[in-house]
Write an enzyme that holds these catalytic residues in place. Structure first.
Site, short mmCIF file in Angstrom:
data_model
loop_
_atom_site.label_atom_id
_atom_site.label_comp_id
_atom_site.label_asym_id
_atom_site.label_seq_id
_atom_site.Cartn_x
_atom_site.Cartn_y
_atom_site.Cartn_z
N ASP A 110 0.82 -1.21 0.00
CA ASP A 110 0.00 0.00 0.00
C ASP A 110 0.85 1.26 0.00
O ASP A 110 0.59 2.19 -0.74
CB ASP A 110 -0.98 -0.01 1.19
CG ASP A 110 -0.30 -0.30 2.53
OD1 ASP A 110 0.93 -0.51 2.56
OD2 ASP A 110 -1.01 -0.33 3.55
N ASP A 113 7.10 3.86 3.53
CA ASP A 113 7.28 4.94 4.50
C ASP A 113 8.76 4.97 4.89
O ASP A 113 9.57 5.56 4.19
CB ASP A 113 6.33 4.62 5.68
CG ASP A 113 6.32 5.67 6.76
OD1 ASP A 113 6.70 6.81 6.48
OD2 ASP A 113 5.91 5.36 7.89
N PHE A 162 -0.36 10.94 8.17
CA PHE A 162 -0.89 9.59 8.32
C PHE A 162 -2.20 9.48 7.56
O PHE A 162 -3.11 10.28 7.74
CB PHE A 162 -1.09 9.25 9.80
CG PHE A 162 -1.25 7.77 10.00
CD1 PHE A 162 -0.15 6.94 10.03
CD2 PHE A 162 -2.51 7.21 10.12
CE1 PHE A 162 -0.29 5.57 10.18
CE2 PHE A 162 -2.66 5.84 10.29
CZ PHE A 162 -1.55 5.01 10.32
N VAL A 163 -2.29 8.48 6.68
CA VAL A 163 -3.49 8.34 5.84
C VAL A 163 -4.15 6.98 6.05
O VAL A 163 -3.50 6.01 6.44
CB VAL A 163 -3.15 8.53 4.34
CG1 VAL A 163 -2.76 9.97 4.06
CG2 VAL A 163 -2.06 7.58 3.88
N ARG A 175 -9.96 0.55 6.56
CA ARG A 175 -9.45 -0.04 5.32
C ARG A 175 -10.52 -0.01 4.22
O ARG A 175 -10.20 -0.03 3.04
CB ARG A 175 -9.05 -1.51 5.55
CG ARG A 175 -7.88 -1.70 6.50
CD ARG A 175 -7.36 -3.12 6.39
NE ARG A 175 -6.53 -3.53 7.51
CZ ARG A 175 -5.23 -3.27 7.62
NH1 ARG A 175 -4.62 -2.59 6.68
NH2 ARG A 175 -4.54 -3.70 8.66
P1 IMP Z 1 7.67 1.14 6.28
O1 IMP Z 1 8.23 -0.22 6.66
O2 IMP Z 1 7.99 2.18 7.32
O3 IMP Z 1 8.02 1.56 4.89
O4 IMP Z 1 6.12 1.03 6.43
C1 IMP Z 1 5.34 0.45 5.53
C2 IMP Z 1 4.08 -0.04 6.19
O5 IMP Z 1 3.63 0.83 7.23
C3 IMP Z 1 3.00 -0.06 5.14
O6 IMP Z 1 2.90 -1.33 4.58
C4 IMP Z 1 1.78 0.35 5.92
O7 IMP Z 1 1.10 -0.81 6.34
C5 IMP Z 1 2.25 1.11 7.11
N1 IMP Z 1 2.05 2.59 6.95
C6 IMP Z 1 2.99 3.53 6.69
N2 IMP Z 1 2.46 4.76 6.61
C7 IMP Z 1 1.14 4.59 6.81
C8 IMP Z 1 0.02 5.52 6.83
O8 IMP Z 1 0.12 6.74 6.63
N3 IMP Z 1 -1.20 4.95 7.06
C9 IMP Z 1 -1.38 3.62 7.28
N4 IMP Z 1 -0.37 2.73 7.25
C10 IMP Z 1 0.87 3.21 7.03
MG MG Z 2 1.59 -2.82 5.30
#
Ligand code: IMP
Ligand code: MG
Length: 198
Positions: A110, A113, A162-163, A175
């Protein structure tokens, strides 16, 4: 609308249009690779790996726009404990797909981050000897990277907010919202967002 939802950031029509464009670009890239390898599309082993649960809605829409013979292998990674909105690193929850030798793997998530989830997953998947590994994300918070990671296909770059919606959750909720929206700061920063055990 839901009480905690603040404003729509990306409308459902815009998501739909962009998902079509991503499918076209991804399909073209896979076909180019197969052509280069001299492999007929119907003989190829294309494996889409949606990262549960956030990629559920995106992957469901994306695969129906991809006119290619492909398999689905779900993986689960958790990075947020409960109602927190701060990433604390990725954790693989469950099994990795087996039998990826020679496959053309497309990881679908999705949002990217910190980059930790996809960095971990692509590393683990590459160890299984696939022919190629691609990454597709609907959203990219490019300013938040903790590890160097660049997805191959990105739907939208979004600011550090945050979305929720279109598969993305807050504490497991929202969701099912068809648009992508921000949450009211008091909802995200409320007592639920604090987890003293982490
Ligand atoms: P990362 O490992 O920090 O890149 O995070 C990725 C995961 O964090 C994604 O697969 C999402 O499930 C969750 N995530 C990151 N930002 C958001 C947000 O703004 N809303 C909801 N879930 C998020
Ligand atoms: Mg995820």
């Amino acid at each position: 609308m839901f009480r905690e939802v603040e404003r729509v950031l990306i409308r459902r029509e815009e998501i739909e249009r962009r998902v079509g464009e991503i499918a076209d670009a991804l399909g073209a890239s896979l076909l180019a690779e197969l052509h280069e390898d001299g492999v007929e599309p119907d003989d190829a082993r294309i494996v889409l790996v949606p990262v549960m649960t956030g990629a559920l809605v995106f992957a469901a829409d994306l695969i129906r726009r991809l006119p290619l013979k492909l398999r689905l292998e779900l993986v689960a990674v958790s990075s947020y404990a409960g109602a927190t909105t701060v990433s604390r690193g990725a954790l693989l929850a469950g099994e990795m797909p087996s039998d990826l030798r020679g496959a053309r793997v497309v990881v679908v998530d999705d949002i990217v981050d910190s980059g930790r989830t996809l960095d971990l997953l692509t590393t683990l998947l590459r160890e299984r000897g696939p022919r190629s590994v691609r990454t597709v994300v609907l959203l990219d918070k490019a300013t938040r990277r903790a590890v160097e990671f660049a997805p191959d296909h990105v739907g939208f770059e979004i600011p550090d907010e945050f979305v929720v919606g279109y598969g993305l959750d807050f504490d497991g909720y929202y969701r099912n919202l068809p648009d992508i929206a921000t949450l009211r700061p008091e909802a995200v920063r409320g007592p639920l967002a604090e987890d003293p055990s982490q």
